[in-house]
Write an enzyme that holds these catalytic residues in place. Structure first.
Site, PDB file in Angstrom:
ATOM      1  N   ARG A  15      35.093  33.975  49.364  1.00 46.99           N
ATOM      2  CA  ARG A  15      36.301  33.161  49.435  1.00 46.99           C
ATOM      3  C   ARG A  15      37.401  33.910  50.197  1.00 46.99           C
ATOM      4  O   ARG A  15      37.327  35.115  50.401  1.00 46.99           O
ATOM      5  CB  ARG A  15      36.797  32.821  48.022  1.00 46.99           C
ATOM      6  CG  ARG A  15      35.919  31.840  47.277  1.00 46.99           C
ATOM      7  CD  ARG A  15      36.338  31.682  45.818  1.00 46.99           C
ATOM      8  NE  ARG A  15      36.028  32.874  45.021  1.00 46.99           N
ATOM      9  CZ  ARG A  15      36.299  32.991  43.725  1.00 46.99           C
ATOM     10  NH1 ARG A  15      36.903  31.997  43.086  1.00 46.99           N
ATOM     11  NH2 ARG A  15      35.981  34.094  43.070  1.00 46.99           N
ATOM     12  N   LYS A  75      40.201  37.790  44.380  1.00 45.49           N
ATOM     13  CA  LYS A  75      39.760  38.591  43.238  1.00 45.49           C
ATOM     14  C   LYS A  75      40.615  39.844  43.093  1.00 45.49           C
ATOM     15  O   LYS A  75      41.327  40.249  44.002  1.00 45.49           O
ATOM     16  CB  LYS A  75      38.280  38.985  43.397  1.00 45.49           C
ATOM     17  CG  LYS A  75      37.317  37.808  43.296  1.00 45.49           C
ATOM     18  CD  LYS A  75      37.428  37.073  41.957  1.00 45.49           C
ATOM     19  CE  LYS A  75      36.863  37.876  40.806  1.00 45.49           C
ATOM     20  NZ  LYS A  75      36.973  37.162  39.517  1.00 45.49           N
ATOM     21  N   TYR A  94      43.803  36.714  41.235  1.00 43.87           N
ATOM     22  CA  TYR A  94      43.203  36.797  39.896  1.00 43.87           C
ATOM     23  C   TYR A  94      43.090  38.276  39.525  1.00 43.87           C
ATOM     24  O   TYR A  94      42.574  39.072  40.304  1.00 43.87           O
ATOM     25  CB  TYR A  94      41.797  36.187  39.870  1.00 43.87           C
ATOM     26  CG  TYR A  94      41.756  34.687  39.972  1.00 43.87           C
ATOM     27  CD1 TYR A  94      42.307  33.880  38.982  1.00 43.87           C
ATOM     28  CD2 TYR A  94      41.143  34.067  41.055  1.00 43.87           C
ATOM     29  CE1 TYR A  94      42.257  32.489  39.078  1.00 43.87           C
ATOM     30  CE2 TYR A  94      41.080  32.677  41.158  1.00 43.87           C
ATOM     31  CZ  TYR A  94      41.649  31.903  40.170  1.00 43.87           C
ATOM     32  OH  TYR A  94      41.600  30.536  40.261  1.00 43.87           O
ATOM     33  N   HIS A  96      42.638  39.319  35.675  1.00 39.17           N
ATOM     34  CA  HIS A  96      41.833  39.434  34.455  1.00 39.17           C
ATOM     35  C   HIS A  96      41.909  40.859  33.886  1.00 39.17           C
ATOM     36  O   HIS A  96      40.898  41.508  33.615  1.00 39.17           O
ATOM     37  CB  HIS A  96      40.376  39.039  34.723  1.00 39.17           C
ATOM     38  CG  HIS A  96      40.222  37.625  35.200  1.00 39.17           C
ATOM     39  ND1 HIS A  96      40.469  36.535  34.396  1.00 39.17           N
ATOM     40  CD2 HIS A  96      39.863  37.111  36.410  1.00 39.17           C
ATOM     41  CE1 HIS A  96      40.262  35.415  35.084  1.00 39.17           C
ATOM     42  NE2 HIS A  96      39.891  35.743  36.305  1.00 39.17           N
ATOM     43  N   GLU A 118      45.637  33.637  36.799  1.00 41.11           N
ATOM     44  CA  GLU A 118      45.072  33.069  35.561  1.00 41.11           C
ATOM     45  C   GLU A 118      46.078  32.916  34.435  1.00 41.11           C
ATOM     46  O   GLU A 118      45.779  32.266  33.427  1.00 41.11           O
ATOM     47  CB  GLU A 118      43.875  33.901  35.077  1.00 41.11           C
ATOM     48  CG  GLU A 118      44.202  35.278  34.526  1.00 41.11           C
ATOM     49  CD  GLU A 118      44.276  36.361  35.576  1.00 41.11           C
ATOM     50  OE1 GLU A 118      44.353  37.538  35.190  1.00 41.11           O
ATOM     51  OE2 GLU A 118      44.255  36.034  36.797  1.00 41.11           O
ATOM     52  N   VAL A 269      32.858  35.746  31.370  1.00 39.77           N
ATOM     53  CA  VAL A 269      32.564  37.179  31.513  1.00 39.77           C
ATOM     54  C   VAL A 269      33.708  37.942  32.178  1.00 39.77           C
ATOM     55  O   VAL A 269      33.920  39.120  31.904  1.00 39.77           O
ATOM     56  CB  VAL A 269      31.231  37.377  32.276  1.00 39.77           C
ATOM     57  CG1 VAL A 269      31.355  36.968  33.740  1.00 39.77           C
ATOM     58  CG2 VAL A 269      30.747  38.819  32.151  1.00 39.77           C
ATOM     59  N   ASP A 270      34.479  37.284  33.062  1.00 37.13           N
ATOM     60  CA  ASP A 270      35.576  38.011  33.702  1.00 37.13           C
ATOM     61  C   ASP A 270      36.766  38.199  32.773  1.00 37.13           C
ATOM     62  O   ASP A 270      37.743  38.867  33.129  1.00 37.13           O
ATOM     63  CB  ASP A 270      36.003  37.352  35.019  1.00 37.13           C
ATOM     64  CG  ASP A 270      36.345  35.891  34.889  1.00 37.13           C
ATOM     65  OD1 ASP A 270      36.403  35.392  33.746  1.00 37.13           O
ATOM     66  OD2 ASP A 270      36.562  35.234  35.922  1.00 37.13           O
TER      67      ASP A 270
END
Length: 374
Positions: A15, A75, A94, A96, A118, A269-270
């Site tokens: 991405r 990410k 993101y 996380h 997020e 999972v992230d």
């Protein structure tokens, strides 16, 4: 503002955080955009298209980080990017944090401004920058689960929808939010028998009203989960607590109660995963087996369908990126409560409760940080 778009370097992440259309929109406000060469190629966008839209192309990731006031990514930064981040640099992506102590401490040390997609949150508690990727991941989960149920891939050898005279697979979905809803819809559309669990009775009533007849709702508790896993062929973990670690609804001892070849897909999972035995995997090596149970725990599932994912993500992130660029992060976050909730780490201080709780760190009030900056 000078905006940088680096090429994603996480394993099999195709991405890109800004499309040529996004570049053109930001250029309308006289911002300068630098895009790393081939950053958009995985999503089908060429350097020429970015240049035509008004971006300047830089050869290396180092150059992008060095020149930009705001970095827009998909990410979280990985280890080789940590030292490229400048003090006071705004990173919009993101993160996380609750699933990575290393990343949390790295961003604290870099004294960056970490605004996490997020945790941007509306008054109705919806997560506008997480929803598009949750929709993609939710729709992908049954698709991937169906594939790994095939015997050559170590699954039970069951066709998700069955055939006339043969029962379909039983799919258990844990969580009735965006991911779980999309997963249940797709699994049901493929003909599976689906059970979706949640602890919110209001949500279960809503699901019951619009889901097809082959989807049943059930209240989520340990007893019901333990009973359901005995007959489930595919289990999809779709639990989310914004900005915090996901709770372990499937524990290690429960694997013994599952049938050999059962497939687990942990979309959470992230955020640490809602299945205790799940550890992040990649599209290159997506699965592993524990106690004859197949675990699919890819942390960036939407990265496998980058064209769809990039357009869905940037449709949501661009209006916020424009606010940040036009006003600067301090004023944008002061003016917009949704963006303020996206702040996780600011100038070396943790300002989001879920992150502080995850790693036992001191929590600083973000409002105080904004006042201090002003």
């Amino acid at each position: 503002m000078i905006i940088g778009v680096p090429k994603e370097i996480k394993n099999n992440e195709n991405r890109v955080a800004l499309t040529p259309a996004g570049v053109a929109e930001l250029k309308k406000y006289q911002h300068t955009i630098y895009v790393q060469s081939t950053a958009g190629s995985g999503s089908g966008f060429t350097d020429g298209e970015y240049e035509k839209a008004g971006a300047q192309i830089l050869a290396s990731i180092e150059e992008v980080y060095a020149i930009a006031d705001m970095i827009i990514k998909v990410k979280e930064p990985i280890t080789r990017e940590y030292n490229l981040i400048k003090e006071g640099q705004l990173i919009f992506t993101y993160f996380h944090f609750a699933s990575s102590e290393e990343l949390t401490h790295a961003m604290i040390a870099r004294k960056a401004i970490c605004l996490a997609y997020e945790t941007v949150e509306r008054k109705d508690r919806s997560l506008p920058l997480l929803i598009p990727m949750s929709e993609v991941a939710g729709r992908m989960a049954p698709q991937e689960g169906a594939k790994y149920l095939e015997k050559p891939l170590k699954g039970r050898g069951i066709l998700l929808g069955g055939v006339p005279g043969v029962k379909p697979a039983h799919v258990l979905v844990l969580g009735g939010g965006v991911v779980g809803t999309q997963a249940a819809k797709i699994a049901a559309g493929l003909g599976a028998q689906v059970t979706i669990m949640d602890i919110n009775l209001t949500r279960l009533r809503e699901l019951s009203d619009f889901m097809p007849a082959n989807v049943i709702t059930q209240y989520s508790n340990e007893y019901n989960i333990r009973e359901a896993i005995k007959t489930a062929d595919l289990i999809i973990g779709a639990v989310l607590i914004p900005g915090a670690k996901a709770p372990h609804l499937i524990t290690r001892d429960m694997l013994k109660e599952m049938k050999p070849g059962t497939v687990l897909v942990d979309v959470a999972v992230d955020q640490g995963g809602c299945i205790e035995t799940c550890q992040p995997t990649t599209h290159e090596n997506p699965t592993y087996i524990i106690d004859d149970v197949v675990h699919y725990c890819v942390a960036n599932m939407p990265g496998a369908v980058p064209y769809t994912s990039t357009l869905a993500l940037t449709n949501a992130t661009l209006p916020y990126a424009v606010q940040l660029a036009n006003k600067g992060w301090q004023k944008a976050c002061a003016d917009n409560e949704e963006l303020r909730l996206g702040l996780n780490v600011v100038n070396g201080k943790v300002v989001y409760k879920g992150v502080a709780d995850a790693w036992n760190l001191k929590l600083t009030n973000p409002t105080a940080i904004l006042e201090l900056v002003h």
